[in-house]
Design a protein around this motif. Structure first.
Motif, PDB file in Angstrom:
ATOM      1  N   GLU A 170      -0.057   6.546  -8.943  1.00  0.00           N
ATOM      2  CA  GLU A 170      -1.018   7.647  -9.031  1.00  0.00           C
ATOM      3  C   GLU A 170      -1.441   7.853 -10.483  1.00  0.00           C
TER       4      GLU A 170
ATOM      5  N   GLU B 181      -9.724   6.404  -7.794  1.00  0.00           N
ATOM      6  CA  GLU B 181      -8.819   7.338  -8.467  1.00  0.00           C
ATOM      7  C   GLU B 181      -8.925   7.198  -9.986  1.00  0.00           C
TER       8      GLU B 181
ATOM      9  N   THR C 205       0.876   3.713  -3.273  1.00  0.00           N
ATOM     10  CA  THR C 205       0.433   5.100  -3.104  1.00  0.00           C
ATOM     11  C   THR C 205       1.375   6.059  -3.815  1.00  0.00           C
ATOM     12  N   THR C 206       2.654   5.753  -3.803  1.00  0.00           N
ATOM     13  CA  THR C 206       3.613   6.682  -4.411  1.00  0.00           C
ATOM     14  C   THR C 206       3.860   6.425  -5.888  1.00  0.00           C
TER      15      THR C 206
ATOM     16  N   ASP D 201       0.833  -1.203   0.000  1.00  0.00           N
ATOM     17  CA  ASP D 201       0.000   0.000   0.000  1.00  0.00           C
ATOM     18  C   ASP D 201       0.869   1.256   0.000  1.00  0.00           C
ATOM     19  N   ASP D 202       1.920   1.258   0.807  1.00  0.00           N
ATOM     20  CA  ASP D 202       2.844   2.397   0.834  1.00  0.00           C
ATOM     21  C   ASP D 202       3.461   2.637  -0.540  1.00  0.00           C
TER      22      ASP D 202
ATOM     23  N   ARG E 188      -7.878   2.760  -5.427  1.00  0.00           N
ATOM     24  CA  ARG E 188      -7.286   2.965  -6.750  1.00  0.00           C
ATOM     25  C   ARG E 188      -8.350   2.958  -7.839  1.00  0.00           C
TER      26      ARG E 188
END
Length: 195
Positions: A74, A132, A70-71, A66-67, A129
């Motif tokens: 996107e 998004e 997230t980066t 997840d970390d 996600r």
């Protein structure tokens, strides 16, 4: 009865070491061969510390993925929907390869047999996600790059479905040119109907 551990009391340096160790070990050994013992040894913490913060190796790897996700995954918005989707899907492919040692692929496989992990994976990583993705497509609709009546659930399946189909059946994930072709065909499906 003891109160559950408070995640706010985690030592950030230890947390980061544990998450980094889990990803490094997945890359070296694969998810199946990963153990809490190995994570603890690599991170320089006790197994007790890990189990105080996470109930299983799946939970540790889930937080680590997840970390990272997230980066790196996107949805950019440069004004060119096809190029933006290509950039985002390329990042997703990066998380899934090589499949044999990908922490994300290991989680997906484990989630097929672990309902709790499947729920956590879906709610923590997949649904945000998807939201998004849909927001990026709504912006494309507002910008006139995608028809206003495009079904965004169908778009999700047409764009991401081929990746997971190829992943599951070991068909190899698409390279940059194949990905462009895939996206061109998927986006063409939302164009005006043929006369």
């Amino acid at each position: 009865m003891a109160a559950p551990p408070n995640p706010l009391r985690r030592n950030e340096a230890s947390r980061r070491a544990i998450l980094d160790a889990s990803l490094q070990l997945c890359a070296e050994l694969g998810y199946r061969r990963l153990t809490i013992e190995a994570i603890a040894a690599r991170a320089g913490v006790s197994k007790k510390t890990i189990y105080r913060w996470w109930p299983s190796k799946g939970a540790v790897v889930l937080e680590a993925v997840d970390d990272v996700a997230t980066t790196v995954t996107e949805h950019p918005n440069t004004g060119d929907l096809a190029a933006d989707l290509h950039t985002q899907l390329t990042a997703v492919i990066g998380l899934l390869t090589p499949a044999e040692t990908s922490a994300a692929v290991g989680l997906i496989a484990e989630a097929l047999h672990d309902e709790e992990l499947a729920r956590d994976l879906r709610e923590r990583i997949i649904r945000p996600r998807i939201d998004e993705f849909k927001e990026r497509l709504r912006q494309a609709q507002r910008d006139g790059q995608l028809p206003a009546d495009a079904d965004l659930d169908v778009a999700l399946d047409l764009i991401y479905g081929p990746l997971y189909h190829r992943l599951v059946f070991h068909l190899g994930l698409p390279g940059p040119d194949e990905l462009r072709t895939l996206l061109a065909h998927a986006l063409r499906a939302f164009g005006p109907p043929p006369r």
